[in-house]
Design an enzyme around this catalytic site. Sequence first.
Site, PDB file in Angstrom:
ATOM      1  N   ASN A 157       0.902  -1.175   0.000  1.00  0.00           N
ATOM      2  CA  ASN A 157       0.000   0.000   0.000  1.00  0.00           C
ATOM      3  C   ASN A 157       0.927   1.209   0.000  1.00  0.00           C
ATOM      4  OD1 ASN A 157      -2.459   1.216   2.410  1.00  0.00           O
ATOM      5  ND2 ASN A 157      -2.412   1.506   0.214  1.00  0.00           N
TER       6      ASN A 157
ATOM      7  N   CYS B 210      -5.142   6.370   8.379  1.00  0.00           N
ATOM      8  CA  CYS B 210      -4.417   5.537   7.441  1.00  0.00           C
ATOM      9  C   CYS B 210      -3.511   4.592   8.215  1.00  0.00           C
ATOM     10  CB  CYS B 210      -3.610   6.475   6.549  1.00  0.00           C
ATOM     11  SG  CYS B 210      -2.466   5.620   5.529  1.00  0.00           S
TER      12      CYS B 210
ATOM     13  N   ASN C 162     -14.720   2.583   2.414  1.00  0.00           N
ATOM     14  CA  ASN C 162     -13.798   1.525   1.993  1.00  0.00           C
ATOM     15  C   ASN C 162     -14.570   0.213   2.058  1.00  0.00           C
ATOM     16  OD1 ASN C 162     -11.087   3.076   1.978  1.00  0.00           O
ATOM     17  ND2 ASN C 162     -12.002   3.596   3.953  1.00  0.00           N
TER      18      ASN C 162
ATOM     19  N   GLU D  42     -10.572   0.493  -1.987  1.00  0.00           N
ATOM     20  CA  GLU D  42     -10.412   1.653  -1.118  1.00  0.00           C
ATOM     21  C   GLU D  42     -11.175   2.873  -1.621  1.00  0.00           C
ATOM     22  OE1 GLU D  42      -6.979   3.091   0.696  1.00  0.00           O
ATOM     23  OE2 GLU D  42      -5.959   1.154   0.782  1.00  0.00           O
TER      24      GLU D  42
ATOM     25  N   ASN E  31      -1.568   1.609   7.108  1.00  0.00           N
ATOM     26  CA  ASN E  31      -0.251   1.311   6.529  1.00  0.00           C
ATOM     27  C   ASN E  31       0.595   2.577   6.451  1.00  0.00           C
ATOM     28  OD1 ASN E  31      -0.570  -1.498   6.015  1.00  0.00           O
ATOM     29  ND2 ASN E  31      -1.957  -0.964   4.354  1.00  0.00           N
TER      30      ASN E  31
ATOM     31  N   ASN F  94     -11.940   6.102   9.775  1.00  0.00           N
ATOM     32  CA  ASN F  94     -12.447   6.150   8.407  1.00  0.00           C
ATOM     33  C   ASN F  94     -13.444   5.004   8.228  1.00  0.00           C
ATOM     34  OD1 ASN F  94     -10.519   4.097   8.564  1.00  0.00           O
ATOM     35  ND2 ASN F  94      -9.594   4.566   6.582  1.00  0.00           N
TER      36      ASN F  94
ATOM     37  N   HIS G 167     -15.648   1.750   6.939  1.00  0.00           N
ATOM     38  CA  HIS G 167     -15.401   0.462   6.301  1.00  0.00           C
ATOM     39  C   HIS G 167     -16.695  -0.337   6.241  1.00  0.00           C
ATOM     40  CE1 HIS G 167     -11.005   0.852   6.272  1.00  0.00           C
ATOM     41  NE2 HIS G 167     -11.200   1.563   7.362  1.00  0.00           N
TER      42      HIS G 167
ATOM     43  N   CYS H 152      -4.725  -2.654   3.158  1.00  0.00           N
ATOM     44  CA  CYS H 152      -5.349  -1.525   3.860  1.00  0.00           C
ATOM     45  C   CYS H 152      -5.297  -1.835   5.356  1.00  0.00           C
ATOM     46  CB  CYS H 152      -6.796  -1.346   3.399  1.00  0.00           C
ATOM     47  SG  CYS H 152      -7.611   0.071   4.155  1.00  0.00           S
ATOM     48  N   GLY H 153      -4.560  -1.021   6.088  1.00  0.00           N
ATOM     49  CA  GLY H 153      -4.368  -1.289   7.509  1.00  0.00           C
ATOM     50  C   GLY H 153      -5.620  -1.057   8.326  1.00  0.00           C
ATOM     51  N   THR H 154      -6.275   0.073   8.095  1.00  0.00           N
ATOM     52  CA  THR H 154      -7.528   0.327   8.825  1.00  0.00           C
ATOM     53  C   THR H 154      -8.571  -0.712   8.429  1.00  0.00           C
ATOM     54  OG1 THR H 154      -8.130   1.923   7.091  1.00  0.00           O
ATOM     55  CG2 THR H 154      -7.199   2.809   9.154  1.00  0.00           C
ATOM     56  N   GLY H 155      -8.499  -1.156   7.154  1.00  0.00           N
ATOM     57  CA  GLY H 155      -9.433  -2.182   6.685  1.00  0.00           C
ATOM     58  C   GLY H 155      -9.225  -3.505   7.400  1.00  0.00           C
TER      59      GLY H 155
HETATM   60  O1  ZDP Z   1     -10.429   5.936   4.262  1.00  0.00           O
HETATM   61  C1  ZDP Z   1      -9.927   6.072   3.121  1.00  0.00           C
HETATM   62  O2  ZDP Z   1     -10.293   6.894   2.280  1.00  0.00           O
HETATM   63  C2  ZDP Z   1      -8.754   5.169   2.800  1.00  0.00           C
HETATM   64  N1  ZDP Z   1      -8.655   5.013   1.338  1.00  0.00           N
HETATM   65  C3  ZDP Z   1      -7.512   5.861   3.350  1.00  0.00           C
HETATM   66  C4  ZDP Z   1      -6.301   5.016   3.218  1.00  0.00           C
HETATM   67  C5  ZDP Z   1      -6.390   3.856   4.143  1.00  0.00           C
HETATM   68  C6  ZDP Z   1      -5.093   3.057   4.105  1.00  0.00           C
HETATM   69  N2  ZDP Z   1      -4.981   2.309   2.898  1.00  0.00           N
HETATM   70  C7  ZDP Z   1      -4.936   2.235   5.325  1.00  0.00           C
HETATM   71  O3  ZDP Z   1      -3.976   1.461   5.323  1.00  0.00           O
HETATM   72  O4  ZDP Z   1      -5.708   2.383   6.293  1.00  0.00           O
HETATM   73  C8  ZDP Z   1      -3.919   3.966   4.077  1.00  0.00           C
END
Ligand code: ZDP
Length: 277
Positions: A11, A72, A194, A212, A74, A161, A163, A221-224
């Site tokens: 990422n 974010c 996401n 994303e 990652n 963010n 999901h 995607c780390g938050t994912g």
């Molecule tokens: O919430 C969003 O709009 C994501 N696309 C931001 C990026 C998230 C990311 N890929 C993560 O790792 O959480 C950097």
Amino acid sequence: MQFTKMHGIGNDYVFVDCFRQSLPEAPETLAPKISDRHFGVGGDGLILILPSDVADARMRIFNADGSEAEMCGNGVRCVAKYVYEHGIARKNPLNIETGRGVLTLHLEIKNDTVRTVTVDMGEPILEPPRVPVQLRGQAIVDHPLTVDDLTMAITCVSMGNPHCVIFVPRIEGDLVARIGPKLEKHPLFPNRTNVEFVEVLSQSEARMRVWERGSGETLACGTGACAVCVAGVLSRRLDRKVRVHLLGGDLEIEWKDNNHVFMTGPAEEVFTGVWPE
Ligand code: ZDP
């Protein structure tokens, strides 16, 4: 303008050290240009590393479409690596200010190089108005939704963010490309979302692919991955400690008893360059 290309399990982002320079234009317009993989540097977006009044540094993230995200996963591991290795703050742990508050990051350092980072990602947000998702209830878990004649069960989690997590028997064919963009922009999600597609391999292991918000399908995607862990526990599919396999690599996620989600993974610096003013 000097930039540094970094990634967290594929990422990848273009990072700009705003302690030492300013941007030649607004980040909302720079991000699409610099992220373009043919006409620019190439990446999933642009990340600014800035001074902070409340932490060792501040992170702002802009997706490839120029939209700013609240958080974010990652990317923040890469910010910590940059801040430590480039002498902005030679501390461990580090505190990084983000759109969802100040996060604490513990670094694994070998030969003065940051190898992996464990991030306290804070508490998951489940109340629909705070995700946000326009559905009623305490939390949205396995809620039926039909898109393109495909009825899925969605679970909605914010890590700062939004999901939308969908568990499927197998992630196959064009599922991600076909359904991802339709859910990203679905009217249920006023700030878009996401979208994570997840195969459960065992109580402690899952495979996921992600569409994303603002960047399309990415390698990770780390938050994912954090949202997948939470959704898996809420829907009784996963334990509170899981290994998540993404296209670009693996992340270790744990939703601890203090209600904080912890994410552990690598961060890599690839190259530096100069973007013409
Ligand atoms: O919430 C969003 O709009 C994501 N696309 C931001 C990026 C998230 C990311 N890929 C993560 O790792 O959480 C950097």
